[in-house]
Motif scaffolding. Structure first.
Motif, PDB file in Angstrom:
ATOM      1  N   ASP A  66       0.861  -1.221   0.002  1.00 13.42           N
ATOM      2  CA  ASP A  66       0.146  -0.168   0.100  1.00 13.42           C
ATOM      3  C   ASP A  66       0.961   1.349   0.058  1.00 13.42           C
ATOM      4  OD1 ASP A  66      -2.326  -1.595   0.020  1.00 13.42           O
ATOM      5  OD2 ASP A  66      -2.760  -1.320   2.254  1.00 13.42           O
ATOM      6  N   SER A  67       2.109   1.266   0.357  1.00 17.34           N
ATOM      7  CA  SER A  67       3.051   2.079   0.523  1.00 17.34           C
ATOM      8  C   SER A  67       4.340   2.221  -0.597  1.00 17.34           C
ATOM      9  CB  SER A  67       3.635   2.259   2.116  1.00 17.34           C
ATOM     10  OG  SER A  67       2.788   2.506   2.975  1.00 17.34           O
ATOM     11  N   LEU A  68       4.640   1.204  -0.925  1.00 14.51           N
ATOM     12  CA  LEU A  68       5.690   1.349  -1.780  1.00 14.51           C
ATOM     13  C   LEU A  68       5.680   0.390  -3.130  1.00 14.51           C
ATOM     14  CD1 LEU A  68       8.457  -0.053   0.795  1.00 14.51           C
ATOM     15  CD2 LEU A  68       8.251   2.270   0.061  1.00 14.51           C
ATOM     16  N   ARG A  69       6.386   0.936  -3.950  1.00 13.55           N
ATOM     17  CA  ARG A  69       6.816   0.064  -5.172  1.00 13.55           C
ATOM     18  C   ARG A  69       8.060  -0.255  -5.116  1.00 13.55           C
ATOM     19  NH1 ARG A  69       2.710   3.237  -9.562  1.00 13.55           N
ATOM     20  NH2 ARG A  69       0.829   2.890  -8.447  1.00 13.55           N
ATOM     21  N   VAL A  70       8.376  -1.644  -5.358  1.00 18.33           N
ATOM     22  CA  VAL A  70      10.173  -1.683  -5.315  1.00 18.33           C
ATOM     23  C   VAL A  70      10.306  -2.326  -7.050  1.00 18.33           C
ATOM     24  CG1 VAL A  70      11.885  -3.012  -4.728  1.00 18.33           C
ATOM     25  CG2 VAL A  70      10.184  -2.001  -3.044  1.00 18.33           C
ATOM     26  N   TYR A  71      10.983  -1.792  -7.759  1.00 18.36           N
ATOM     27  CA  TYR A  71      11.186  -2.218  -9.052  1.00 18.36           C
ATOM     28  C   TYR A  71      12.627  -3.032  -9.056  1.00 18.36           C
ATOM     29  CZ  TYR A  71       7.445   0.756 -10.887  1.00 18.36           C
ATOM     30  OH  TYR A  71       6.398   1.470 -11.240  1.00 18.36           O
ATOM     31  N   VAL A  72      12.859  -4.245  -9.378  1.00 16.43           N
ATOM     32  CA  VAL A  72      14.060  -5.095  -9.539  1.00 16.43           C
ATOM     33  C   VAL A  72      14.075  -5.320 -11.036  1.00 16.43           C
ATOM     34  CG1 VAL A  72      15.401  -6.935  -8.698  1.00 16.43           C
ATOM     35  CG2 VAL A  72      13.689  -6.148  -7.268  1.00 16.43           C
ATOM     36  N   MET A  73      15.333  -4.868 -11.657  1.00 18.31           N
ATOM     37  CA  MET A  73      15.743  -5.167 -12.941  1.00 18.31           C
ATOM     38  C   MET A  73      16.729  -6.597 -12.774  1.00 18.31           C
ATOM     39  SD  MET A  73      14.291  -2.740 -13.603  1.00 18.31           S
ATOM     40  CE  MET A  73      14.064  -0.943 -13.083  1.00 18.31           C
ATOM     41  N   THR A  74      16.105  -7.506 -13.329  1.00 21.38           N
ATOM     42  CA  THR A  74      16.548  -8.890 -13.080  1.00 21.38           C
ATOM     43  C   THR A  74      18.088  -9.078 -13.971  1.00 21.38           C
ATOM     44  OG1 THR A  74      15.428  -9.885 -14.909  1.00 21.38           O
ATOM     45  CG2 THR A  74      14.529 -10.001 -12.671  1.00 21.38           C
ATOM     46  N   ALA A  75      18.071  -8.244 -14.970  1.00 24.52           N
ATOM     47  CA  ALA A  75      19.125  -8.519 -15.853  1.00 24.52           C
ATOM     48  C   ALA A  75      20.695  -7.865 -15.014  1.00 24.52           C
ATOM     49  CB  ALA A  75      18.969  -7.744 -16.970  1.00 24.52           C
ATOM     50  N   THR A  76      20.325  -6.446 -14.399  1.00 25.78           N
ATOM     51  CA  THR A  76      21.326  -5.998 -13.745  1.00 25.78           C
ATOM     52  C   THR A  76      21.429  -6.024 -12.180  1.00 25.78           C
ATOM     53  OG1 THR A  76      20.057  -3.818 -13.651  1.00 25.78           O
ATOM     54  CG2 THR A  76      21.389  -4.324 -15.749  1.00 25.78           C
ATOM     55  N   GLY A  77      20.205  -6.402 -11.557  1.00 24.10           N
ATOM     56  CA  GLY A  77      20.117  -6.433 -10.085  1.00 24.10           C
ATOM     57  C   GLY A  77      19.904  -4.742  -9.584  1.00 24.10           C
ATOM     58  N   GLU A  78      19.630  -3.798 -10.426  1.00 22.43           N
ATOM     59  CA  GLU A  78      19.557  -2.649 -10.136  1.00 22.43           C
ATOM     60  C   GLU A  78      17.848  -2.709  -9.404  1.00 22.43           C
ATOM     61  OE1 GLU A  78      17.987   1.698 -12.035  1.00 22.43           O
ATOM     62  OE2 GLU A  78      19.024   0.204 -13.293  1.00 22.43           O
ATOM     63  N   ILE A  79      17.948  -1.830  -8.509  1.00 26.38           N
ATOM     64  CA  ILE A  79      16.459  -1.955  -7.423  1.00 26.38           C
ATOM     65  C   ILE A  79      16.420  -0.332  -7.288  1.00 26.38           C
ATOM     66  CG2 ILE A  79      15.560  -1.996  -5.025  1.00 26.38           C
ATOM     67  CD1 ILE A  79      17.496  -4.441  -4.811  1.00 26.38           C
ATOM     68  N   SER A  80      14.762  -0.071  -7.639  1.00 23.36           N
ATOM     69  CA  SER A  80      14.147   1.279  -7.655  1.00 23.36           C
ATOM     70  C   SER A  80      13.076   1.385  -6.376  1.00 23.36           C
ATOM     71  CB  SER A  80      13.719   1.810  -8.846  1.00 23.36           C
ATOM     72  OG  SER A  80      13.210   3.029  -9.105  1.00 23.36           O
ATOM     73  N   TYR A  81      13.240   2.195  -5.692  1.00 19.23           N
ATOM     74  CA  TYR A  81      12.239   2.349  -4.548  1.00 19.23           C
ATOM     75  C   TYR A  81      11.289   3.548  -4.938  1.00 19.23           C
ATOM     76  CZ  TYR A  81      15.262  -0.798  -1.790  1.00 19.23           C
ATOM     77  OH  TYR A  81      16.062  -1.788  -1.548  1.00 19.23           O
ATOM     78  N   ARG A  82      10.261   3.408  -4.896  1.00 17.29           N
ATOM     79  CA  ARG A  82       9.167   4.400  -5.007  1.00 17.29           C
ATOM     80  C   ARG A  82       7.992   4.453  -4.134  1.00 17.29           C
ATOM     81  NH1 ARG A  82       9.518   6.254 -10.928  1.00 17.29           N
ATOM     82  NH2 ARG A  82      11.409   5.088 -11.397  1.00 17.29           N
ATOM     83  N   ASP A  83       7.390   5.334  -3.905  1.00 17.76           N
ATOM     84  CA  ASP A  83       6.267   5.507  -3.067  1.00 17.76           C
ATOM     85  C   ASP A  83       4.859   5.204  -4.234  1.00 17.76           C
ATOM     86  OD1 ASP A  83       5.448   8.055  -4.750  1.00 17.76           O
ATOM     87  OD2 ASP A  83       6.111   9.275  -2.982  1.00 17.76           O
ATOM     88  N   HIS A  84       3.753   5.380  -3.287  1.00 15.93           N
ATOM     89  CA  HIS A  84       2.539   4.808  -3.918  1.00 15.93           C
ATOM     90  C   HIS A  84       2.230   5.766  -5.184  1.00 15.93           C
ATOM     91  CE1 HIS A  84       1.030   7.866  -0.997  1.00 15.93           C
ATOM     92  NE2 HIS A  84       0.181   8.139  -1.892  1.00 15.93           N
ATOM     93  N   ASN A  85       2.566   7.016  -5.288  1.00 16.46           N
ATOM     94  CA  ASN A  85       2.401   7.944  -6.376  1.00 16.46           C
ATOM     95  C   ASN A  85       3.540   7.694  -7.483  1.00 16.46           C
ATOM     96  OD1 ASN A  85       0.457   9.392  -5.231  1.00 16.46           O
ATOM     97  ND2 ASN A  85       1.841  10.608  -4.108  1.00 16.46           N
ATOM     98  N   ASP A  86       4.416   6.609  -7.273  1.00 19.02           N
ATOM     99  CA  ASP A  86       5.428   6.532  -8.105  1.00 19.02           C
ATOM    100  C   ASP A  86       6.428   7.358  -8.223  1.00 19.02           C
ATOM    101  OD1 ASP A  86       6.232   3.920  -9.680  1.00 19.02           O
ATOM    102  OD2 ASP A  86       5.770   5.006 -11.370  1.00 19.02           O
ATOM    103  N   SER A  87       6.547   8.001  -7.111  1.00 13.07           N
ATOM    104  CA  SER A  87       8.030   9.078  -7.163  1.00 13.07           C
ATOM    105  C   SER A  87       8.792   8.219  -6.490  1.00 13.07           C
ATOM    106  CB  SER A  87       7.483  10.223  -6.414  1.00 13.07           C
ATOM    107  OG  SER A  87       6.388  11.043  -6.921  1.00 13.07           O
TER     108      SER A  87
END
Length: 75
Positions: free
Chosen positions: A52-73
């Motif tokens: 409900d609060s977070l979106r965590v994107y993981v790029m499986t090819a590189t291992g890069e992780i991006s953390y975003r709030d519920h507004n995708d910021s």
């Protein structure tokens, strides 16, 4: 490996080995009684874990992780 501890705490573990050892977190203690609503989807080489609060994107090819709030910021 991503482990959901709460709607705003996601534990990330990574290793070059085949298996990630099971170790206890020194930062937080998971409350087994607490139910956390979360979802995971994969789009190509991107895995998206949402609460409900977070979106965590993981790029499986590189291992890069991006953390975003519920507004995708980006956090």
């Amino acid at each position: 490996r991503l482990q959901v501890y709460s709607e705003n705490i996601i534990r990330v573990s990574a290793t070059p080995e085949e298996k990630i050892p099971d170790t206890e977190s020194l930062i937080t203690v998971a409350d087994a009684k607490r139910q956390v609503k979360w979802n995971v989807k994969q789009f190509g080489d991107t895995v998206l874990l949402t609460t409900d609060s977070l979106r965590v994107y993981v790029m499986t090819a590189t291992g890069e992780i991006s953390y975003r709030d519920h507004n995708d910021s980006v956090i």
